[in-house]
Design an enzyme around this catalytic site. Structure first.
Site, PDB file in Angstrom:
ATOM      1  N   HIS A   1      -8.035   0.981 -17.415  1.00  0.00           N
ATOM      2  CA  HIS A   1      -6.952   2.127 -17.536  1.00  0.00           C
ATOM      3  C   HIS A   1      -5.524   1.053 -17.804  1.00  0.00           C
ATOM      4  O   HIS A   1      -4.880  -0.105 -17.507  1.00  0.00           O
ATOM      5  CB  HIS A   1      -7.466   2.624 -16.302  1.00  0.00           C
ATOM      6  CG  HIS A   1      -8.376   3.168 -16.223  1.00  0.00           C
ATOM      7  ND1 HIS A   1      -8.867   4.774 -16.621  1.00  0.00           N
ATOM      8  CD2 HIS A   1      -9.159   2.966 -15.041  1.00  0.00           C
ATOM      9  CE1 HIS A   1     -10.054   5.180 -16.255  1.00  0.00           C
ATOM     10  NE2 HIS A   1     -10.743   3.964 -15.247  1.00  0.00           N
TER      11      HIS A   1
ATOM     12  N   ASP B   1      -3.913  10.198 -19.866  1.00  0.00           N
ATOM     13  CA  ASP B   1      -4.992   9.230 -18.739  1.00  0.00           C
ATOM     14  C   ASP B   1      -4.196   8.754 -17.305  1.00  0.00           C
ATOM     15  O   ASP B   1      -2.760   7.750 -17.634  1.00  0.00           O
ATOM     16  CB  ASP B   1      -5.642   7.758 -19.012  1.00  0.00           C
ATOM     17  CG  ASP B   1      -6.179   7.157 -17.907  1.00  0.00           C
ATOM     18  OD1 ASP B   1      -6.073   7.791 -16.505  1.00  0.00           O
ATOM     19  OD2 ASP B   1      -6.617   5.826 -18.488  1.00  0.00           O
TER      20      ASP B   1
END
Length: 553
Positions: free
Chosen positions: A366, A193
Site C-alpha cells: 500500500h 486507498d
C-alpha cells in the site's frame, strides 16, 4: 431521500471505518454497477465466526438494476464475499486474468454459475451509462487495477489497493501517464486507498526483499521454512528464485498456497523451473540443506501450516534446531499476539527464526504519504472521499488532501451505507441504506446475530451449568433429580464442595417451588436460574450460563 434523476449515487457498503469488506455501488437512474465484493476476518468479539461479509440487502432489493461487478484485484478483502453475493445477484463480473481465475476457484467450491469476463489494462467496459477503464497499478498481487469510471456527471476514480513501485517484480508499474491524462481531462471524485496514510515517505519496492532472501538462503545449513500470504505472488516468486539460486527443492503447504501458486503458474505469473517444485510427502527424500517449504500462517492463524508446526501437530513436518523459519509478513493489526505466540514456540524448539523486526523480509503493498500525494496531484479531483481505512486513516488522509490545497468542504469522511449524491455542481450525503456485517459460520450465512454471539462469549468466559429435572406427566411432581451437569465452570474433581453445595441449594429451590404449588414450567425455570445464579455468584463470584432441562414422563 431527495431524488435527483440526473445525479450519480455513490454508496459504499463496506470498507469505510474498517480495513476489509470492500464494496461500493454506483447508481445512475436504473443502472447500478458494483466495485469489489470483499470479506473480512472476525475479531475476538465474534467467537466461532469464520468470515464476515457486507450487508448487500440494498443490492438485493434493487437487483434488477445491478448490471455488473468490477473487481480491482484478487485479495480476499476485495473478492471474498463474491460467492455469497452471487447466490442472490448473479450478474457478469469483469476483472483481469489472475483476479478472475481466483474468483473462479472460489465460486467452484459453491457450485454456482458465474459469468467472468477477462479484461486487459487499458480496456474500457461500457455498462449502461457507465464506461469503466482498467488502469495498471502495482500492489502485492499481480493484475491489480485502478478504475476510472466515466459517468454522465463526471469521472470517478477508484484506486483499489496500490503503491508506486518503480522496480516491480513483474515489470508492471502504476500507469502514472494515464492517471495524468485523466487528471488533465478532469476528475469529479476520487476514492483512494488509505491503508498506509499514517506512514511518511515511500513504500519500499518489493524487489528489495530479494537480497534478504538470498542472504538467508546462503547462510542456512538446514531446511528453510517461509510463511507468507498465499496471494503475494511476487513474494512467492522471490522465495522460489532464491531457492533455485541455491539448488533447493520447494514444497508447498497450505490449501490456499497450493491453489494460488498453481493458478499463478498456469497463467504464467510465476516462473518456476520444471524440477523445482516437489510434493511435501517427498521432502524427506532430500538432504535438509536442499529443502525449502513455502507455507501459510504468517498471521498466526490457528489451523495454518506454520502454527501446526509450532504446536508439533503438523503430520508431515517436525521442526529441528537446524531449521530456519522466515515469517515474511507484518502482523495485521489485532494479530500481534497470535504471531508473537507462534514465534515464541518456534524459538523454544531452538530453530532460527527471522521476522520483520530482525530483517527486511516484508514490504507493504500500500502507498505511503508521498505516493498518495503524487496520485492526488496527478488526478486533481474536485471532490475526495478517503476509503479502505479505519476512521483514523480516513481523517489523516482527509488532512493530507487539504494540505495539498483541496477545499476542506470538498473532502468527505463518510460511513458505510451513506448515499453520496454527485452532480455536476455538488457532492453531498442525502441519506443512507442498510449496511453492516453479515456473519458466516459454516454453511450458515447471517443466522448468527448479537444474541448468539453474546451467549458464545458468555460460555467462553464463564462456562455452563445444566439443571436436569424429571417431572410426572400426571401429577407434575418431581420424580427424578434435580441433577447438575457442568462444562467449563470448575474442574469438578477438585471442586466437589462447590458442586455439592450448589446441588443442595438447587434441591431447596425445587422443594420450595413444590411447597408453594408452582407447576408452571416457565416460572419454575426462571426461579431456578435466578436463585442458583445468585447463590453461585455469592459463593465464588462466578456467573456461568445456567440451562434448565425438564423432562416429562
Amino acid at each position: 431521500m431527495v431524488k435527483n434523476s440526473n445525479s450519480l449515487k455513490v454508496i459504499p457498503l463496506g470498507g469505510l471505518g474498517e480495513i476489509g469488506k470492500n464494496i461500493t455501488a454506483y447508481e445512475y437512474k436504473d443502472n447500478i454497477i458494483v466495485v469489489d465484493c470483499g470479506m473480512t476476518f472476525p475479531g475476538d468479539e465474534m467467537p466461532g465466526i469464520d468470515i464476515v461479509i457486507p450487508d448487500v440487502s440494498y443490492l438485493e432489493k434493487n437487483k434488477e438494476k445491478v448490471k455488473a461487478f468490477f473487481i480491482t484485484h484478487g485479495h480476499e478483502d476485495h473478492i471474498g464475499a463474491i460467492p455469497y453475493v452471487l447466490n442472490k445477484i448473479n450478474v457478469p463480473i469483469y476483472g483481469t486474468r489472475l483476479t478472475n481465475s481466483l474468483i473462479k476457484n472460489k465460486v467452484k467450491e459453491f457450485n454456482l454459475p458465474v459469468i467472468l469476463n477477462d479484461v486487459n489494462y487499458g480496456d474500457v467496459v461500457t455498462e449502461g451509462p457507465f464506461k469503466v477503464e482498467f488502469i495498471a497499478c502495482s500492489h502485492s498481487i499481480p493484475d491489480s487495477s485502478m478504475l476510472a469510471i466515466s459517468t454522465p456527471v463526471g469521472t470517478v476514480v477508484q484506486t483499489g489497493d496500490f503503491k508506486i513501485d518503480y522496480t516491480p517484480i513483474d515489470g508492471v508499474r502504476t500507469d502514472l501517464n494515464r492517471l495524468a491524462e485523466i487528471g488533465n481531462k478532469g476528475v469529479a471524485l476520487l476514492l483512494c486507498d488509505s491503508t498506509n496514510v499514517e506512514r511518511p515517505g515511500y513504500t519500499l519496492s518489493e524487489s528489495t526483499i530479494g537480497e534478504t532472501f538470498n542472504d538467508i538462503f546462503a547462510k542456512a545449513s538446514g531446511r528453510i521454512l517461509v510463511a507468507t500470504f498465499a496471494s503475494n505472488v511476487h513474494r512467492v516468486q522471490q522465495i522460489i528464485t532464491a531457492a533455485e539460486n541455491y539448488d533447493r527443492f520447494v514444497a508447498l503447504s497450505g490449501r490456499s498456497m497450493l491453489n494460488v501458486v498453481n493458478t499463478a503458474r498456469e497463467l504464467g505469473y510465476l516462473k518456476i523451473k520444471e524440477k523445482t517444485l516437489v510434493d511435501i510427502n517427498q521432502i524427506h527424500q532430500y538432504p535438509p540443506n536442499k529443502v525449502c517449504l513455502i507455507m501459510t500462517g504468517s498471521q498466526g492463524e490457528p489451523m495454518s501450516a506454520l502454527t501446526r508446526i509450532a504446536d508439533d501437530s503438523h503430520k508431515k513436518i517436525k521442526l529441528t534446531n537446524k531449521d530456519t523459519v522466515v515469517i515474511s509478513a507484518n502482523p495485521i493489526p489485532g494479530n500481534e499476539l497470535d504471531v508473537g505466540s507462534v514465534i515464541n514456540k518456534l524459538m523454544e524448539k531452538d530453530a532460527t527464526v527471522v521476522y520483520e523486526k530482525l530483517a527486511n523480509i516484508h514490504v507493504s503493498g500500500h502507498a505511503c504519504q508521498e505516493e498518495l500525494k503524487l496520485i492526488h496531484s496527478l488526478l486533481k479531483p474536485k471532490y475526495f472521499m478517503p476509503v479502505h481505512g479505519e476512521m483514523r486513516h480516513q481523517k489523516t488522509h482527509a488532512n493530507l488532501a487539504i494540505n495539498l490545497g483541496m477545499n476542506k468542504d470538498n473532502v468527505f469522511i463518510q460511513k458505510n451505507g451513506d448515499i453520496m449524491e454527485l452532480t455536476k455542481k455538488s457532492f453531498k450525503c442525502i441519506g443512507s441504506v442498510p449496511n453492516g456485517a453479515i456473519l458466516v459460520d459454516g454453511l450458515g450465512v447471517g443466522d448468527v446475530g448479537n444474541v448468539v454471539l453474546r451467549d458464545r462469549k458468555h460460555l467462553s468466559e464463564d462456562g455452563l451449568i445444566c439443571v436436569v429435572l424429571t417431572l410426572s406427566q400426571e401429577t407434575g411432581k418431581v420424580i427424578a433429580g434435580p441433577d447438575i451437569i457442568s462444562r467449563g465452570f470448575v474442574y469438578v474433581k477438585e471442586n466437589e464442595d462447590i458442586m455439592e453445595s450448589s446441588l443442595r441449594k438447587l434441591r431447596q429451590i425445587v422443594a420450595k417451588l413444590e411447597e408453594d404449588g408452582i407447576d408452571d414450567w416457565n416460572t419454575m425455570k426462571s426461579t431456578i436460574r435466578e436463585e442458583l445464579k445468585k447463590f453461585i455468584y455469592d459463593k465464588i463470584k462466578r456467573n456461568p450460563m445456567i440451562l434448565t432441562i425438564f423432562t416429562e414422563v
